[in-house]
Design an enzyme around this catalytic site. Structure first.
Site, PDB file in Angstrom:
ATOM      1  N   TYR A   1     -28.489   6.793 -46.616  1.00  0.00           N
ATOM      2  CA  TYR A   1     -27.985   5.855 -46.739  1.00  0.00           C
ATOM      3  C   TYR A   1     -27.015   4.701 -46.331  1.00  0.00           C
ATOM      4  O   TYR A   1     -27.124   5.372 -44.726  1.00  0.00           O
ATOM      5  CB  TYR A   1     -26.568   5.971 -48.228  1.00  0.00           C
ATOM      6  N   SER A   2     -25.871   3.357 -46.830  1.00  0.00           N
ATOM      7  CA  SER A   2     -25.533   2.881 -45.704  1.00  0.00           C
ATOM      8  C   SER A   2     -24.255   3.522 -44.507  1.00  0.00           C
ATOM      9  O   SER A   2     -23.546   4.064 -45.499  1.00  0.00           O
ATOM     10  CB  SER A   2     -25.171   1.560 -46.178  1.00  0.00           C
TER      11      SER A   2
ATOM     12  N   ASP B   1     -30.042  -2.654 -47.038  1.00  0.00           N
ATOM     13  CA  ASP B   1     -28.874  -3.329 -46.783  1.00  0.00           C
ATOM     14  C   ASP B   1     -28.659  -3.371 -44.678  1.00  0.00           C
ATOM     15  O   ASP B   1     -29.448  -1.947 -44.301  1.00  0.00           O
ATOM     16  CB  ASP B   1     -28.074  -2.001 -46.994  1.00  0.00           C
TER      17      ASP B   1
ATOM     18  N   LEU C   1     -37.191  -3.149 -46.383  1.00  0.00           N
ATOM     19  CA  LEU C   1     -36.105  -3.352 -46.210  1.00  0.00           C
ATOM     20  C   LEU C   1     -34.661  -3.609 -47.407  1.00  0.00           C
ATOM     21  O   LEU C   1     -35.084  -4.364 -47.686  1.00  0.00           O
ATOM     22  CB  LEU C   1     -36.261  -4.399 -45.114  1.00  0.00           C
TER      23      LEU C   1
ATOM     24  N   ASP D   1     -20.874   4.005 -48.267  1.00  0.00           N
ATOM     25  CA  ASP D   1     -21.134   2.777 -47.553  1.00  0.00           C
ATOM     26  C   ASP D   1     -19.675   2.878 -46.707  1.00  0.00           C
ATOM     27  O   ASP D   1     -19.011   1.965 -46.597  1.00  0.00           O
ATOM     28  CB  ASP D   1     -21.344   1.544 -47.915  1.00  0.00           C
TER      29      ASP D   1
END
Length: 472
Positions: free
Chosen positions: A102-103, A43, A41, A171
Site C-alpha cells: 500500500y501507499s 495513489d 493505477l 500511508d
C-alpha cells in the site's frame, strides 16, 4: 528476490505484453501525464528526485483494470513530463504485506533512498476489516539507485499504534527536521474519528509515538495519505479525508483532499486551521509532495476518485485506467497557498492563437489556454462540446453538458467554488485530462473527460487570451 517475487515479475510482464497488443488504438492516453501501461493505477507513492532523476512509484494492479491486488509500479523522468515505465518495483511477497503493497513515501539521504509503506494483510474469517481482521504494517525497504531494492524490514504493527485506533493506520510520510526523523500516518479511531499519528525516530528504524493530531471537533472518520511540509513560513498538513457530511460537502466529491495550516510545532501542542481543498474538481485524490533538488515543493495527485460508482473511464476499453495529475509547484504569494503546473511545461509551449474577448479553436487535444485581465467577471468556456467552465453569480463552475454520456462524467454533474472576483484562468488539457487553475492557482478544478472532438470556445469580454499547443 524470493520465488514468489520471481513468479509475480514474470506474470506482470506477461500481462503487460498481452495488453499492449490488444484493443483499439489507445486514443485517450495523455502525453504528459503519468499513466499505467496496463491495468489500474491509483495513489502516487515514493515521489522523489535522486541524482537528477525523478522517480514516481504508484499503486498498481496490472492484473485487473478495475483494481485488485496492489503492487508498486515505477516510472522515471528527467522533466516530470515525459515518463518512462520501469516495471513493477515492489511486490506483496512477504507475510507482512501479502495482500498489498500500500501507499508510502521516499526519503533521500546519504546516497540512498529509504522507502516506507503500509503492508496490508487481510485475515480469512468473518471480520469487519475495520476493528478486526486486518493488519496494517509499516515497512522499510532501501535502495541505492531507485531500481534495486534491499531486504524489507518490518518496523511497526498494529500493536505499536494507540489502542483506541482501528486497524486502519496507513500511508507513512517521513521527513527529517533538526536531526530528528518524523513519520506521519493516517488513522481511523474506534469512535469513527479521523486523525494523524506522528512518530519520531533518531535512526529511521525505531519509532515512538510523539503526537496525535486532529481537529477540535470530529472531522471525517479517516485521514488518508497524510503529508507535511513547510513552505515560506507556512506549515502545511495535507490529508485526504473520508466521511465528511453536511451541507458544505453535499455537492463535493465522495472523499476530499485538502490541507490544514498548522499553528505551533507539529510534534508538540498545535492547532489546525480550517480545511482547504487542494482541488475543487471531479477527479483528484491522495496527493503526495516532495522537494526537488532545486528547492521546489512539487505535488502530484491521483486523477481519480475512490468509491465513485457513477464514474466513467473510457480507457478501460484499452486495458488501462487512471493517471496522475500534471506535477504542480506549490508556492505562496501574498499569504495564499497557490498551485501551478511545473515550469518545465513552458519549454513545451508553441503559440497557437492570441485574441481579445473571445477565441475558437478546432481539434487541439493538448494545449494550455490563458485568459487574463478578465473584466467584470465575464467568463464562459466550452471544451469539446462536453465540458463547461463558467463564472456566474460569484461562483466558478465546472459542469458537463450531458452528464449521462459515457464520454463525459458518467452521471456526475457539477463542481463549483464561491469566488469573489475572477482575475484569470489557465486551462491545461491533455487528451483525456483537464486541469483548470483559477486566480493563479488559488483554486484548481480537475477532471478526466473523453470528448468526441477537441474544439475550444472561450468568451470573456475584453480579456486577453493566449493559447499554446504543447509539443513533445
Amino acid at each position: 528476490m524470493n520465488a514468489l517475487s520471481k513468479d509475480l515479475t514474470k506474470l506482470v510482464k506477461m500481462i503487460e505484453k498481452i495488453e499492449s497488443r490488444s484493443g483499439e488504438p489507445d486514443r485517450f492516453r495523455p502525453r504528459f501525464h503519468l499513466a499505467p501501461p496496463a491495468g489500474w493505477l491509483n495513489d502516487p507513492n515514493g515521489l522523489c528526485q535522486y541524482q537528477g532523476l525523478y522517480h514516481a512509484f504508484f499503486q498498481y494492479s496490472p492484473f485487473d483494470v478495475e483494481g485488485g491486488l496492489k503492487l508498486w509500479g515505477h516510472s522515471t523522468s528527467r522533466d516530470m513530463l515525459h515518463w518512462e515505465y520501469q516495471g513493477a518495483a515492489l511486490y506483496p511477497d512477504q507475510p507482512f504485506d501479502c495482500h498489498g503493497v500500500y501507499s508510502g513515501c521516499a526519503l533521500t539521504e546519504d546516497g540512498r533512498i529509504s522507502f516506507y509503506y503500509t503492508g496490508n494483510v487481510k485475515l480469512d474469517g468473518d471480520f469487519d476489516y475495520v476493528t478486526e481482521g486486518r493488519e496494517a504494517n509499516t515497512i522499510l525497504v532501501e535502495s541505492g539507485d531507485g531500481f534495486r531494492f534491499g531486504r524489507k524490514q518490518l518496523l511497526m504493527t498494529n500493536e505499536d499504534y494507540p489502542e483506541d485506533v482501528t486497524k486502519h493506520v496507513r500511508d507513512p510520510k517521513v521527513w527529517k527536521e533538526n536531526g530528528i526523523y518524523y513519520m506521519i500516518q493516517g488513522a481511523r479511531r474506534k469512535d469513527d474519528v479521523g486523525e494523524a499519528l506522528l512518530f519520531a525516530s533518531s535512526d529511521r528504524i525505531h519509532w515512538l509515538l510523539k503526537n496525535r493530531i486532529t481537529t477540535k471537533e470530529p472531522f471525517g472518520f479517516m485521514w488518508e495519505c497524510p503529508d507535511y511540509f513547510e513552505i515560506d513560513g507556512k506549515k502545511i498538513l495535507s490529508a485526504s479525508v473520508q466521511g465528511l457530511e453536511g451541507e458544505k460537502w453535499k455537492d463535493k466529491n465522495v472523499y476530499q483532499s485538502g490541507y490544514f495550516e498548522v499553528k505551533g510545532h507539529v510534534a508538540e501542542q498545535c492547532t489546525l486551521s480550517e480545511y482547504v481543498l487542494w482541488d475543487c474538481g471531479f477527479d483528484y485524490y491522495a496527493p503526495q509532495s516532495f522537494e526537488t533538488e532545486d528547492g521546489r515543493r512539487v505535488q502530484i495527485g491521483w486523477m481519480g476518485m475512490p468509491d465513485c460508482p457513477e464514474h466513467t473511464n473510457r480507457t478501460i476499453e484499452d486495458g488501462w485506467q487512471h493517471c496522475f495529475t500534471i506535477p504542480r509547484e506549490i508556492y505562496v504569494k501574498d499569504g495564499r497557498v497557490l498551485q501551478r503546473p511545473v515550469r518545465e511545461l513552458e519549454e513545451r509551449k508553441r503559440i497557437l492563437a492570441e485574441a481579445t474577448g473571445g477565441l475558437y479553436v478546432e481539434e487541439e487535444p493538448v494545449y494550455e489556454a490563458r485568459i487574463a485581465e478578465i473584466k467584470e467577471n465575464q467568463f464562459h468556456a466550452v471544451l469539446g462540446e462536453e465540458l463547461i467552465l463558467e463564472y456566474r453569480d460569484s461562483r466558478f463552475e465546472m459542469r458537463f453538458i450531458n452528464p449521462s454520456k459515457d464520454n463525459a462524467s458518467g452521471g456526475r454533474t457539477l463542481r463549483y467554488q464561491e469566488i469573489e472576483t475572477l482575475n484569470n484562468v489557465t486551462i491545461l488539457t491533455d487528451v483525456s485530462t483537464c486541469e483548470v487553475f483559477v486566480n493563479d492557482g488559488e483554486y484548481v478544478f480537475s477532471t478526466r473527460f473523453y470528448p468526441e472532438n477537441y474544439g475550444l470556445q472561450i468568451q470573456a469580454d475584453e480579456a486577453k487570451l493566449k493559447m499554446w499547443e504543447l509539443v513533445s
